[in-house]
Design an enzyme around this catalytic site. Structure first.
Site, short mmCIF file in Angstrom:
data_model
loop_
_atom_site.label_atom_id
_atom_site.label_comp_id
_atom_site.label_asym_id
_atom_site.label_seq_id
_atom_site.Cartn_x
_atom_site.Cartn_y
_atom_site.Cartn_z
N ALA A 115 0.80 -1.23 0.00
CA ALA A 115 0.00 0.00 0.00
C ALA A 115 0.82 1.27 0.00
O ALA A 115 0.32 2.34 -0.36
CB ALA A 115 -0.94 -0.01 1.21
N SER A 116 2.09 1.19 0.39
CA SER A 116 2.92 2.40 0.43
C SER A 116 3.62 2.69 -0.89
O SER A 116 4.32 3.69 -1.02
CB SER A 116 3.97 2.26 1.55
OG SER A 116 4.78 1.11 1.33
N GLY A 117 3.44 1.82 -1.89
CA GLY A 117 4.09 2.00 -3.18
C GLY A 117 3.39 2.97 -4.10
O GLY A 117 2.24 3.37 -3.87
N LYS A 121 -0.71 4.21 -4.48
CA LYS A 121 -1.06 5.61 -4.23
C LYS A 121 -1.63 6.30 -5.46
O LYS A 121 -2.61 7.06 -5.36
CB LYS A 121 0.19 6.37 -3.75
CG LYS A 121 0.64 5.99 -2.35
CD LYS A 121 1.77 6.86 -1.86
CE LYS A 121 3.08 6.54 -2.56
NZ LYS A 121 4.23 7.24 -1.95
N HIS A 281 -3.58 -3.71 -17.30
CA HIS A 281 -4.48 -2.55 -17.25
C HIS A 281 -4.89 -2.05 -18.63
O HIS A 281 -5.91 -1.37 -18.76
CB HIS A 281 -3.86 -1.42 -16.43
CG HIS A 281 -2.71 -0.73 -17.08
ND1 HIS A 281 -1.41 -1.18 -16.98
CD2 HIS A 281 -2.65 0.39 -17.84
CE1 HIS A 281 -0.60 -0.37 -17.63
NE2 HIS A 281 -1.32 0.59 -18.19
N HIS A 343 0.82 -5.92 -23.24
CA HIS A 343 -0.14 -4.92 -23.71
C HIS A 343 -0.48 -5.07 -25.20
O HIS A 343 -1.65 -5.19 -25.58
CB HIS A 343 0.41 -3.51 -23.48
CG HIS A 343 0.67 -3.18 -22.04
ND1 HIS A 343 0.00 -3.78 -21.02
CD2 HIS A 343 1.52 -2.29 -21.46
CE1 HIS A 343 0.42 -3.27 -19.86
NE2 HIS A 343 1.36 -2.38 -20.12
N TYR A 485 -11.15 6.94 -36.04
CA TYR A 485 -11.39 7.66 -37.28
C TYR A 485 -11.02 6.80 -38.48
O TYR A 485 -10.16 5.92 -38.41
CB TYR A 485 -10.69 9.02 -37.32
CG TYR A 485 -9.20 9.02 -37.13
CD1 TYR A 485 -8.32 9.01 -38.22
CD2 TYR A 485 -8.64 9.09 -35.86
CE1 TYR A 485 -6.96 9.05 -38.05
CE2 TYR A 485 -7.26 9.13 -35.67
CZ TYR A 485 -6.43 9.11 -36.78
OH TYR A 485 -5.07 9.15 -36.61
N LEU A 486 -11.71 7.06 -39.57
CA LEU A 486 -11.54 6.32 -40.82
C LEU A 486 -11.07 7.29 -41.89
O LEU A 486 -11.73 8.31 -42.15
CB LEU A 486 -12.85 5.66 -41.23
CG LEU A 486 -12.84 4.86 -42.54
CD1 LEU A 486 -11.93 3.65 -42.42
CD2 LEU A 486 -14.26 4.43 -42.91
N LYS A 487 -9.96 6.97 -42.53
CA LYS A 487 -9.42 7.83 -43.59
C LYS A 487 -10.03 7.41 -44.92
O LYS A 487 -9.95 6.24 -45.31
CB LYS A 487 -7.90 7.73 -43.64
CG LYS A 487 -7.23 8.27 -42.38
CD LYS A 487 -5.72 8.35 -42.53
CE LYS A 487 -5.10 9.00 -41.30
NZ LYS A 487 -3.64 9.18 -41.43
#
Length: 596
Positions: A115-117, A121, A281, A343, A485-487
């Protein structure tokens, strides 16, 4: 009370189907009693007796991905419903099955380990507060911080309060809500490998549970080398006695196939797979979750989602800052492990997967695993690595990666990597999937760019059209300034015939006034609810590491030097040659890219 209030605005609830109950008798009973329909998650295909691992954590192993705690006494009722037995169901039995009385008398205790990392936070506590502000947390909940640092409850609350903010569009009662939230936050100091300290934590949690049905969530915001100590101690000394216990594990999940498999085996000594929530995430980001909606709910896109119309797909991650402050940590992993293997690969799997049978977590994750297993391991000739060097611009000198005092001067760890991957299946055969990730580049951006094929027999070739630049391109910008968006090509107004490339643009900030929730909010809420759709399964993790481990070993064994590139540039020149080898131009390098 349900785990999430109807007021909770999370868009994911609209995506989750509520099919009719499997038993017509229960449906009839609910109608006659004027009760709400029984939640689907209570009708599991099978409810097994507690295994040895389950007994350690005191949970029922349920086939369905979304579960509520079920006492052994209720197993008979569930089997009756499942098998369509025609005995009468009373109103009291119905309410028990629906979990109405159980939820009102249950509580959720969330323990943030570490919790202190910085992560706790800056991300976890603010996300929990945002959920509380939006009425998305259960009525009875408590948050505990656990770490080795000595701290009082008041000191924790003061630390947390500095990072809490209210939505831009919702400032009402902000201070009041913060005080209420902080009043539910407590701190317990202890060693990560001490069963005695976790037993003390258990006593503190029980005081706040006040005899209610106990559900517990542990968030491991700690380095992976102490995962096992915490899981072992929590399993023996701080697990729930009568409800569920779940554990959120932060990446990195190992450094290669072997270490990842060892970590999984270690976790499964104390946990069953359904209790492990491996968090990435990026899967909680709005535009990543919108991928399946964009594709499967719009007829204009789904027929085009194949090798017949798509020429290449680019997954691009860039940051305009280096590893300042994280050099020592980053040097142990590098950009491939830190960004590409998780990711970008997760986004690729969601983008390329076949249509799942349903929106159920297991159906979606099954399709993602199929994509990963259809890919060949990366070869050295299909990869370019780089490392940023010092560069002076505007009178300011930006440091090189190896200027960081926590990084060895002779470090060969890449801060940039570009790769080309292929999926060997009928839909994507021959379509290059390009990945690019780097630090200290010219811009901060994460996006997916889909470049379509040329128009056969293009009628406007005689007007000097650059065929490569004139192809349609779909861009899904994950961050910042979320947009789709689509070009397209169109005629410039006037008497002559001049063509222009324009964008059909959905800029989220312009279309939606509501602030986009942080990814951690969605993922924490899913973990509390037992929804695993956006978390990584063990076989998925195994397939992902199988793609990158041979490459990583070759890079390290041969000590291949990365190509140097200036801080703030567009990366190594080799990345452009890699794309050119496949007759591709990186889509984020055009001048049009910066006008959106």
């Amino acid at each position: 009370m349900a785990l999430s209030s109807p007021k909770c605005p999370s868009s994911q609830f609209a995506l989750r189907p509520s099919p009719a109950p499997r038993s017509q008798r229960v449906a009839a009973a609910s109608s006659s009693l004027s009760c709400p329909p029984i939640p689907r998650r209570l009708f599991s295909k099978r409810v097994s007796s507690q295994s040895r691992a389950n007994r350690r954590w005191n949970v029922a192993s349920v086939h369905d991905a979304r579960t509520l705690p079920i006492s052994p006494a209720k197993e008979i009722d569930l089997k009756k419903v499942e098998n369509g037995v025609s005995s009468a169901i009373s109103a009291e039995e119905y309410r028990d099955l629906a979990g109405l009385s159980t939820r009102e008398n249950s509580t959720v205790s969330i323990t943030v380990v570490g919790a202190s990392g910085d992560l706790a936070k800056k991300k976890i506590f603010p996300a929990l507060f945002a959920l509380y502000y939006e009425d998305c947390l259960p009525e009875h909940f408590t948050i505990f911080g656990y770490a080795r640092s000595k701290m009082t409850d008041t000191e924790l609350r003061n630390m947390v309060s500095k990072t809490l903010t209210c939505r831009i569009d919702k400032r009402e009662n902000c201070s009041e809500k913060m005080e209420q939230f902080l009043g539910r936050c407590f701190y317990h100091s202890g060693q990560y490998d001490s069963e005695e300290n976790f037993a003390e934590l258990d006593k503190e949690i029980k005081k706040h549970e006040a005899g209610r049905l106990s559900n517990r969530l542990f968030y491991l915001s700690i380095p992976p080398n102490i995962f096992m100590d915490v899981v072992k101690c929590a399993s023996k000394s701080a697990s729930s006695a009568n409800g569920w216990t779940r554990v959120i594990v932060e990446k990195p999940f190992g450094q290669d196939s072997e270490s990842s498999a060892a970590l999984t085996r270690g976790l499964k000594q104390f946990l069953v797979e359904d209790q492990i929530f491996r968090i990435d995430h990026y899967l909680g980001k709005e535009l990543v979750e919108n991928l399946s909606v964009l594709r499967f709910s719009n007829l204009v896109f789904e027929p085009l989602w194949s090798r017949q119309y798509i020429r290449n797909v680019q997954l691009i991650f860039s940051e305009d800052f280096g590893t300042e402050g994280r050099g020592g940590y980053f040097d142990n992993y590098g950009i491939i492990r830190d960004i590409m293997q998780n990711h970008l690969l997760q986004m690729l799997a969601l983008f390329a997967m076949e249509t799942p049978i349903s929106l159920d977590a297991e159906d979606i994750r099954n399709e993602k695993v199929k994509v990963l297993r259809s890919m060949k391991p990366l070869q050295l000739e299909d990869v370019v690595i780089g490392q940023y060097k010092s560069h002076t611009k505007g009178g300011f000198t930006y440091p090189a990666y190896t200027d960081d005092k926590t990084v060895p001067r002779d470090s060969l760890t890449p801060t940039f990597a570009a790769a080309v991957l292929f999926i060997d299946n009928a839909r994507w055969d021959g379509v290059p999937f390009l990945m690019k990730a780097g630090k200290a580049l010219h811009t901060r951006r994460t996006e997916i760019r889909v470049q379509f094929r040329h128009v056969p027999g293009n009628l406007y070739r005689s007007f000097g059209t650059d065929l490569d630049r004139a192809t349609n391109e779909l861009v899904i910008r994950v961050q910042p300034d979320e947009a789709i968006y689509l070009k397209i090509n169109n005629k410039i107004p006037g008497l002559g015939m001049r063509l222009d490339r324009s964008n059909l643009n959905l800029l989220y900030a312009a279309r939606y006034s509501k602030e986009i929730p942080d990814a951690y909010e969605r993922l924490l809420l899913d973990a509390i609810e037992g929804e695993r759709r956006l978390f990584i399964r063990s076989d998925e993790l195994e397939a992902a590491w199988a793609l990158f481990t041979p490459l990583l070993k070759e890079l390290e064994e041969k000590r291949i030097a990365p190509e140097l590139y200036p801080y703030g540039s567009r990366g190594p020149v080799g990345a452009h040659y890699l794309a050119a080898k496949h007759k591709i131009r990186w889509g984020d390098l055009s001048s049009e890219h910066y006008k959106i």
